[in-house]
Design an enzyme around this catalytic site. Structure first.
Site, PDB file in Angstrom:
ATOM      1  N   TRP A   1       0.896  -1.168   0.000  1.00 58.25           N
ATOM      2  CA  TRP A   1       0.000   0.000   0.000  1.00 58.25           C
ATOM      3  C   TRP A   1       0.925   1.206   0.000  1.00 58.25           C
ATOM      4  CZ3 TRP A   1      -1.990   3.642   3.970  1.00 58.25           C
ATOM      5  CH2 TRP A   1      -3.108   4.351   3.535  1.00 58.25           C
TER       6      TRP A   1
ATOM      7  N   LYS B   1      -6.583  -2.028   5.387  1.00 58.05           N
ATOM      8  CA  LYS B   1      -7.221  -2.500   6.618  1.00 58.05           C
ATOM      9  C   LYS B   1      -6.594  -1.901   7.867  1.00 58.05           C
ATOM     10  CE  LYS B   1     -10.013  -4.754   9.145  1.00 58.05           C
ATOM     11  NZ  LYS B   1     -11.425  -4.273   9.147  1.00 58.05           N
TER      12      LYS B   1
END
Ligand code: AGP
Length: 610
Positions: free
Chosen positions: A75, A605
């Site tokens: 990410w 997340k």
């Protein structure tokens, strides 16, 4: 934040295992992926930008030879999600390979130093300084081995990392280490694993060893050696047997993790009611003695804290201050002190903003308590006492069972404290404890009876350009949570306010057909005023969508659409059942729009960067 994984087997290729394990880590980040293996003394690397399935389709991540390898799903934090920025990263010789999760805060000066020593960089990432530092350290100390060079390198780094290193110079081992970012070791029958999260290796083994900050681990096919980086002292730590079955972390036939996890909530709520006594006692003792209590969290966990502040006030007469973790240091950094108690709430236990608030409070001698879903997470290690939310792996990026399980634990804590303080009658306590016990069935009934109705609602309003969510009292938190869900997975702009605030400005937005969701429990003092708020909105042409208790004919008559929940829910527990229709609405709205609710754009997340 990203997901790292490494595996070294006694026989058989590592790459298919790494690929499958990275898939289970995809919720941690999914804009690029890569795997490196060593075979016959040669390093092989495959990596590219894109989600794991897309990259695998292009370059086949399973056909790499070699029994040792590391992998990474990213990410982006430093450097755009492009192939050259994908991990693994290597040194100039290509013999030292690194994957990393975290942020190396001093990477620019390290990179300049290395460039002045003629090191060539190909990426814009902070991570790439690590293999080059290892290479430079080995150059300066030719008699050192790779592990020693890694230790020296780590001492130069500031910031957060969970990293794994392999090298063709010493091919039969993986060296990994952590500071702030999560790292856990798996011990299998014929292999050992390192990962950002234990769900990555659960199908292979349920024997896990949690790694602490400042520890370095050397993995060989049948051995795990843990040492303290600071002084090299060996650390002995028995493995934990994880009760999560691999199936718990797989979709079990649902189309998405999110809907699976929404449906899991009855069972999860039962879990939260079990084996918590000791920790509830401990935590309530700390809260009972507290002079001032801050609840600190982000996102959904913050909404749980907001709801909990009503519970503690109403049941235990304890004033608590919910604060967004990202604002805590600015807002209270100077005033938090030895008499402060911080209850940090975090599903991942790794959220950088929450841990930042905790660190600031710790430095000022405050008492740190924790509520998290992740055993072995940083939050569990920095808390004086922590309690688990017991909700099993939550893979969907949008938190669902996290909200309800955190609220169940917080409600039990408020009740425990109320008992200690004798602020509420025994009958009231027994009644609330009984209703808490009944919540799993209540939630089960809502899902069973209302899922189809919510699906129709999502279809009816799928083209709505904006949504309002309004609640009063404790259900202001529920309104905020409903808004967050719809925004983050269906990308629908949404507004949420305490219903009483609408007339102080937001009502000017209302136009005919504007969908306004009201959360309307019967119990408590808010029902009457909510009726007035609904009428205000209705008078301006809004489409009224009400979440009501069965048989609430008054509000039903004013609503364009309604979703019913069972009767007899105490207002102080109402966010748990009343949020279920809002979770389902967000999920089915995303599905209506052809979006993947599990991997919403721009999100991950666990946000382990500030
Ligand atoms: C919630 O749906 C989001 N995914 C996000 O707001 C999340 O709740 C927040 O990042 C906090 O995460 P934590 O509970 O792991 O600290």
């Amino acid at each position: 934040m990203c997901g790292i994984f490494g595996c070294i087997t006694m026989n058989g290729n590592a790459s298919p295992i790494i690929h499958a394990s990275l898939k289970r880590l995809e919720y941690r980040g999914y804009d690029s992926v890569g795997i490196a293996t060593i075979n016959n003394g040669e390093v092989a690397i495959k990596k590219d930008q894109g989600k794991i399935d897309e990259v695998h389709e292009l370059i086949n991540l399973d056909d790499m030879q070699g029994n040792v390898g590391i992998g990474h799903t990213r990410w982006a934090t430093h450097g755009a999600p492009l192939k050259e920025n994908a991990h693994p990263h290597v040194d100039c010789t290509g013999q030292i390979v690194v994957v990393h999760n975290g942020i190396i805060e001093n990477y620019t000066e390290l990179k300049t130093e290395l460039e002045n020593q003629n090191h060539k960089f190909v990426s814009k990432t902070d991570t790439e300084v690590i293999p080059h530092l290892i290479e430079e350290t080995l150059k300066k100390n030719p008699t050192s081995n790779v592990t020693e060079a890694v230790v020296e390198t780590i001492k130069r780094l500031s910031g957060s990392y969970a990293l794994a290193v392999i090298s063709s110079k010493e091919p039969n081992k993986i060296i990994c280490a952590r500071s702030e970012s999560p790292l856990v070791i798996g011990i299998g029958e014929d292999a050992t694993y390192c990962a950002s999260d234990l769900t990555a290796f659960l199908p292979m083994t349920n024997k896990a060893v949690m790694i602490n900050d400042g520890e370095l681990v050397t993995l060989t096919p049948n051995n795990v050696e843990i040492r303290r980086i600071q002084d090299g002292a060996e650390v002995t730590r028995a493995p934990t047997t994880i009760s999560w079955t691999p199936e718990m972390a797989v979709k079990q036939g649902y189309p998405h993790f999110m809907i699976k996890e929404i449906h899991e909530q009855p069972g999860i709520l039962r879990n939260t009611l079990r084996a918590q006594e000791h920790y509830l006692d401990l935590l309530s003792t700390f809260l009972d003695r507290a002079t001032e209590v801050f609840f600190v969290a982000c996102g959904t966990s913050y909404h749980a804290c907001l709801a909990a502040s009503y519970m503690f006030s109403k049941l235990a007469f304890l004033p608590t201050y919910p604060v967004y973790a990202s604002e805590f240091v600015e807002q209270h950094g100077k005033s938090v002190n030895i008499d402060s108690t911080i209850l940090a709430v975090s599903q991942s236990g790794e959220t950088a903003d929450t841990l930042g608030a905790v660190t600031c409070s710790q430095q000022r001698a405050a008492t740190i308590l924790g509520l998290t879903n992740t055993v072995g997470s940083t939050l569990t290690r920095v808390s004086r006492v922590y309690i688990g939310q017991q909700s099993g792996p939550e893979i969907g990026v949008a938190a669902t069972k996290t909200f309800t399980s955190q609220l169940s634990v917080l409600a039990q804590l408020a009740l425990k404290l109320s008992t200690k303080r004798g602020k509420v009658s025994q009958d009231e306590m027994d009644y609330l404890a009984d209703r808490l016990e009944a919540l799993p069935e209540t939630v089960q009934e809502i899902i069973l009876k209302q899922e189809e109705n919510v699906k129709k609602l999502a279809h009816k309003y799928k083209d709505a350009k904006i949504f309002f969510f309004l609640g009063r009292g404790i259900n202001t938190a529920t309104a905020y949570e409903g808004r967050l869900k719809l925004m983050e997975i269906a990308y629908v702009p949404a507004i949420a306010f305490p219903a009483g605030e609408s007339k102080h400005g937001p009502i000017s937005l209302i136009e005919p057909g504007f969908p306004v969701v009201f959360i309307c429990p019967r119990d408590g003092q808010t029902h009457k005023t909510l009726v007035g708020n609904i009428q205000e909105m209705k008078a301006r042409g809004a489409s009224i969508i009400s979440i009501i208790e069965e048989g609430d004919e008054e509000i039903k008559s004013m609503s364009d659409d309604y979703i019913e929940v069972p009767k007899g829910i105490p207002e102080v527990l109402s966010p748990i059942p009343f949020v279920i229709p809002l979770q389902l609405l967000a999920y089915y709205m995303a599905v209506e729009k052809g979006l993947n609710p599990d991997t919403p754009r721009n999100l991950a997340k666990s946000v382990t960067v500030k």
